[in-house]
Design a protein around this motif. Sequence first.
Motif, PDB file in Angstrom:
ATOM      1  N   CYS A 123      10.884   8.765  45.615  1.00  0.00           N
ATOM      2  CA  CYS A 123      10.830   8.026  44.435  1.00  0.00           C
ATOM      3  C   CYS A 123      12.387   7.855  43.886  1.00  0.00           C
ATOM      4  CB  CYS A 123      10.277   8.747  43.357  1.00  0.00           C
ATOM      5  SG  CYS A 123       8.368   8.972  43.459  1.00  0.00           S
ATOM      6  N   ALA A 124      13.315   8.663  44.317  1.00  0.00           N
ATOM      7  CA  ALA A 124      14.445   8.526  43.941  1.00  0.00           C
ATOM      8  C   ALA A 124      15.563   7.508  44.662  1.00  0.00           C
ATOM      9  CB  ALA A 124      15.630   9.751  43.977  1.00  0.00           C
ATOM     10  N   ALA A 200      11.898   7.922  27.863  1.00  0.00           N
ATOM     11  CA  ALA A 200      11.795   7.667  29.306  1.00  0.00           C
ATOM     12  C   ALA A 200      12.511   8.645  30.179  1.00  0.00           C
ATOM     13  CB  ALA A 200      11.813   6.468  29.622  1.00  0.00           C
ATOM     14  N   HIS A 201      11.960   8.960  31.365  1.00  0.00           N
ATOM     15  CA  HIS A 201      12.849   9.783  32.054  1.00  0.00           C
ATOM     16  C   HIS A 201      14.378   9.301  32.454  1.00  0.00           C
ATOM     17  CE1 HIS A 201      14.140  12.042  35.865  1.00  0.00           C
ATOM     18  NE2 HIS A 201      13.967  10.798  36.485  1.00  0.00           N
ATOM     19  N   LEU A 202      14.350   7.864  32.606  1.00  0.00           N
ATOM     20  CA  LEU A 202      15.609   7.392  32.873  1.00  0.00           C
ATOM     21  C   LEU A 202      15.736   5.787  32.445  1.00  0.00           C
ATOM     22  CD1 LEU A 202      18.430   7.126  34.732  1.00  0.00           C
ATOM     23  CD2 LEU A 202      17.012   5.968  36.584  1.00  0.00           C
ATOM     24  N   PRO A 217       9.615  11.161  36.733  1.00  0.00           N
ATOM     25  CA  PRO A 217      10.435  11.373  37.988  1.00  0.00           C
ATOM     26  C   PRO A 217       9.626  10.982  39.207  1.00  0.00           C
ATOM     27  CG  PRO A 217      10.352  13.431  36.813  1.00  0.00           C
ATOM     28  CD  PRO A 217       9.427  12.602  35.938  1.00  0.00           C
ATOM     29  N   THR A 218       8.233  10.785  39.199  1.00  0.00           N
ATOM     30  CA  THR A 218       7.308  10.411  40.338  1.00  0.00           C
ATOM     31  C   THR A 218       6.659   9.455  40.023  1.00  0.00           C
ATOM     32  OG1 THR A 218       5.923  12.334  39.935  1.00  0.00           O
ATOM     33  CG2 THR A 218       7.781  12.548  41.705  1.00  0.00           C
ATOM     34  N   ALA A 227       1.449  11.427  31.963  1.00  0.00           N
ATOM     35  CA  ALA A 227       1.989  10.313  32.431  1.00  0.00           C
ATOM     36  C   ALA A 227       1.623   9.098  31.217  1.00  0.00           C
ATOM     37  CB  ALA A 227       1.965   9.728  33.833  1.00  0.00           C
ATOM     38  N   ARG A 228       0.398   9.044  31.042  1.00  0.00           N
ATOM     39  CA  ARG A 228      -0.524   8.161  30.212  1.00  0.00           C
ATOM     40  C   ARG A 228       0.282   8.262  28.860  1.00  0.00           C
ATOM     41  NH1 ARG A 228      -1.722   4.157  33.333  1.00  0.00           N
ATOM     42  NH2 ARG A 228      -3.900   4.275  34.500  1.00  0.00           N
ATOM     43  N   VAL A 229       0.483   9.509  28.383  1.00  0.00           N
ATOM     44  CA  VAL A 229       1.031   9.705  26.836  1.00  0.00           C
ATOM     45  C   VAL A 229       2.448   9.244  27.114  1.00  0.00           C
ATOM     46  CG1 VAL A 229       1.976  11.288  25.286  1.00  0.00           C
ATOM     47  CG2 VAL A 229      -0.333  11.392  26.174  1.00  0.00           C
ATOM     48  N   ALA A 230       3.227   9.468  28.219  1.00  0.00           N
ATOM     49  CA  ALA A 230       4.652   8.724  28.186  1.00  0.00           C
ATOM     50  C   ALA A 230       4.601   7.313  28.281  1.00  0.00           C
ATOM     51  CB  ALA A 230       5.339   9.455  29.386  1.00  0.00           C
ATOM     52  N   GLN A 231       3.811   6.639  29.154  1.00  0.00           N
ATOM     53  CA  GLN A 231       3.568   5.283  29.044  1.00  0.00           C
ATOM     54  C   GLN A 231       3.523   4.692  27.805  1.00  0.00           C
ATOM     55  OE1 GLN A 231       0.745   4.252  31.969  1.00  0.00           O
ATOM     56  NE2 GLN A 231       1.338   2.097  31.997  1.00  0.00           N
TER      57      GLN A 231
END
Length: 444
Positions: A123-124, A200-202, A217-218, A227-231
């Motif tokens: 991913c990176a 967000a992560h970045l 991160p992935t 992930a859905r909450v973050a989105q």
Amino acid sequence: MKYLNLPESRSADYLALSLEATFDSATSIEEELGPFFQALEEHAGDWMPDVVGGKRDRKYSRDATWKALKERRMERITFIGLYRTQEPALDMSLSLRFPPLPSDFSVLIHIDSLPLFSEKAPCARLVELVRAWALRYPPSYASAHSSADEQLAGAPYFGRDNETAWRDGFDKVYELSWLNVFGPKLVETVGRERVLSTPAHLVEELPNGSVLLVLRPTAADFASEEARVAQARAHVHLRPELDFGTVLRALRERSAALAPVEPRYDPDLAPLLSRLPYEFAISERQKKIAEFNAFRPPEPEEWLPVALPADVENPERVLSDYDDLSEGLVAALHTKVPTIFDETPESLTDLDFYFWKESFPKRYLRDLIDSHTAPALGAYLGRTLVRRLGGTWVPRQKLEESQVRVGKRVWLPFLRARRYMQSCEALLDYSLTQFFREAERHRG
């Protein structure tokens, strides 16, 4: 050059990467796109293409890409495909537009499969690749995400008609992907401070005014609750008029729709049903697996406990006519169903799949089906019972009464074929595969 065909993959999901950006059309293609392929070679890793598709396929090299782009060059556009000969399968396209059109290009990449991006390192590398492209070629928008989830989200039109979508592009934050690059225009529309403060992560501001945003991160765990909450949080931050609960509920529904479903098909039809979900959009496959799991065809009724006596004057001639019908079907379909020569249960399944995929009863004239296709299928089905189950023909003047004796039962292949060809739904209800398996069970 043979390469893997990603549409034929049985993958549950792909990683989809798209980029819309500008380039200098006054500079030579080799000079202008050199950095593009340099970044690809440095960061693609396991999914690096090794085939370039132009007017013919070539082993990947810079020279091969230049040749392919020149071969495909038209007045205003050119395009190439890039693929792989070994897993993971790859389907990558690069399209360039030239004046008087705007000088821009689009990249669309599908990588099989999404689980390749369950670890941080690949991913990176993908983030590094997109960053390198976005730094060199001013983007309007870029994204990387689950292909299936993108489909459920309505990408790339998001409910707009084609003309509007082509005109406006990604003019507001319709959806957030795992990876996003917002071009300067979109950043200013949303508000630069708002974009740069996205949870967000970045979140990285690029020198050309674009913003690179990566949610986590992935990429592969996009459907998890975390992930859905973050989105949802990031999306509502960028679109404050949206309701967090409503957005999160829609995302959870998409996750549920994509949750893996274990195939549990009817045993007789499993060889056929296992192929059908892959003819639907990748976002629909789990739903279709569940539907086909629940499908149970009616038991075959096209049989008799006692044979009707043969009532034809010249049985040999009638049986020869049946052979002619069967061989006519083979002649018509042997290029589309190569196993039709074999007259095996597998051949019948391949025929079932072909007629279903073609929506044959819907697409072809009813008179042609009733007068030719159905009788030919009946003859072929009966001949397969004779050849593979040791059956014996009992010919009748009325075609649908003609029988094949197998064990203690007699079977009516012409009647089965007529019912089979009545509709697209009937292709499953009255499949050739199930009919053979039922006769096989009773041959003792």
